[in-house]
Design an enzyme around this catalytic site. Structure first.
Site, short mmCIF file in Angstrom:
data_model
loop_
_atom_site.label_atom_id
_atom_site.label_comp_id
_atom_site.label_asym_id
_atom_site.label_seq_id
_atom_site.Cartn_x
_atom_site.Cartn_y
_atom_site.Cartn_z
CG ASN A 127 -4.61 -0.26 -12.38
OD1 ASN A 127 -4.34 -0.49 -11.19
ND2 ASN A 127 -4.04 -0.92 -13.39
CE LYS A 151 -7.58 -12.53 -6.02
NZ LYS A 151 -7.16 -13.79 -6.57
CG HIS A 188 0.71 -1.35 -15.65
ND1 HIS A 188 0.40 -2.62 -15.21
CD2 HIS A 188 1.68 -1.50 -16.59
CE1 HIS A 188 1.14 -3.50 -15.87
NE2 HIS A 188 1.93 -2.84 -16.71
N GLY A 196 0.79 -1.23 0.00
CA GLY A 196 0.00 0.00 0.00
C GLY A 196 0.82 1.28 0.00
CB SER A 197 4.28 2.17 -0.97
OG SER A 197 4.38 1.84 -2.33
CG ASN A 198 1.49 3.57 -5.70
OD1 ASN A 198 1.88 4.60 -6.21
ND2 ASN A 198 2.02 2.38 -5.97
CD GLU A 255 4.33 2.34 -9.20
OE1 GLU A 255 3.33 2.07 -8.51
OE2 GLU A 255 5.12 1.47 -9.59
CG ASP A 265 -2.77 -3.53 -17.31
OD1 ASP A 265 -3.15 -2.97 -16.26
OD2 ASP A 265 -2.01 -4.51 -17.32
C1 GAR Z 1 2.90 -0.91 -7.67
O1 GAR Z 1 4.19 -0.90 -8.20
C2 GAR Z 1 1.86 -0.91 -8.78
O2 GAR Z 1 2.25 -0.16 -9.89
C3 GAR Z 1 1.79 -2.37 -9.11
O3 GAR Z 1 1.80 -3.00 -7.84
C4 GAR Z 1 2.61 -2.22 -6.94
C5 GAR Z 1 1.87 -2.03 -5.64
O4 GAR Z 1 2.69 -1.42 -4.69
N1 GAR Z 1 0.61 -2.69 -9.86
C6 GAR Z 1 0.60 -3.54 -10.90
O5 GAR Z 1 1.57 -4.18 -11.23
C7 GAR Z 1 -0.74 -3.67 -11.62
N2 GAR Z 1 -0.64 -4.45 -12.81
P1 GAR Z 1 2.10 -0.75 -3.38
O6 GAR Z 1 1.18 -1.78 -2.71
O7 GAR Z 1 3.31 -0.49 -2.53
O8 GAR Z 1 1.38 0.51 -3.76
#
Ligand code: GAR
Length: 193
Positions: A106, A90, A108, A13-15, A178, A149
């Site tokens: 989303n 999911k 990516h 969940g860093s984003n 990100e 995507d």
């Molecule tokens: C992020 O790098 C995001 O871009 C990726 O999962 C990571 C989640 O990190 N998403 C995908 O690859 C989607 N196809 P986070 O939990 O630290 O935010």
């Protein structure tokens, strides 16, 4: 426009944390009012500590009908008008993508339309980028529709892939971007309508 955001996560969940911090510091007007995960993700701790409702809704452990209605009920209860997928692995049910059409984003970790689609998640994406010998990579924020995507791109940020980058080092570089890109995309939407 100020949005009431529901975030969907599966991992650290860093984003989501980046978005929450921008919101707390009033660098975006919108606020996160609900966090949904498909499992007991570590990223649920931070929003819970801020008093935000969090819910774990695992697909496998309940009938589909219940899986869908739990989400729709929570989204309605919190008057959510923007959904952000932040590392959610999911696919959203069609009932949710239909109801919130053009109001789901989303992130990516590559420059779509390249390196997207099913199975393109996390470190796999960066491995593919390096194997393909790409010069640039970076995050994409896009609207979500029924296909992985696929939806319209709202924002991308670019970073150079250097010859000595590993999938892990590239992942780090992209993740840094990100954390800037997601709040920026939300601000773009706030200003757009
Ligand atoms: C992020 O790098 C995001 O871009 C990726 O999962 C990571 C989640 O990190 N998403 C995908 O690859 C989607 N196809 P986070 O939990 O630290 O935010």
């Amino acid at each position: 426009m100020k949005y009431r955001i529901a975030a969907y996560i599966s991992g650290s969940g860093s984003n989501l944390k980046a978005i929450l911090d921008y919101s707390l510091q009033k660098k975006i007007a919108s606020e996160v009012v609900l966090v949904i995960a498909n499992k007991d993700a570590s990223g649920l701790e931070y929003p819970a500590s801020l008093g935000i409702e969090t819910a774990v809704i695992p697909r496998k452990e309940m009938p589909r009908k219940e899986f869908v209605s739990m989400q729709l009920d929570l989204l309605e209860k919190h008057n959510v008008d923007l959904i952000v997928l932040a590392g959610y692995i999911k696919k959203l049910p069609k009932e949710v993508t239909d109801k919130y059409s053009r109001r789901i984003l989303n992130i990516h970790p590559a420059l779509l339309p390249k390196f997207g689609g099913k199975g393109m998640y996390g470190i796999n994406v960066h491995k593919s980028v390096i194997d393909a010998g790409e010069k640039y990579s970076g995050p994409t924020i896009h609207f979500v529709d029924d296909i992985y995507d696929n939806g319209e791109i709202l924002l991308q940020k670019k970073v150079e892939v250097s010859v000595d980058d590993t999938p892990e080092s590239l992942q780090k570089k992209v993740l840094k971007l990100e954390h800037l890109a997601y709040p920026e995309a939300i601000r773009l939407l706030e200003e757009r309508r």
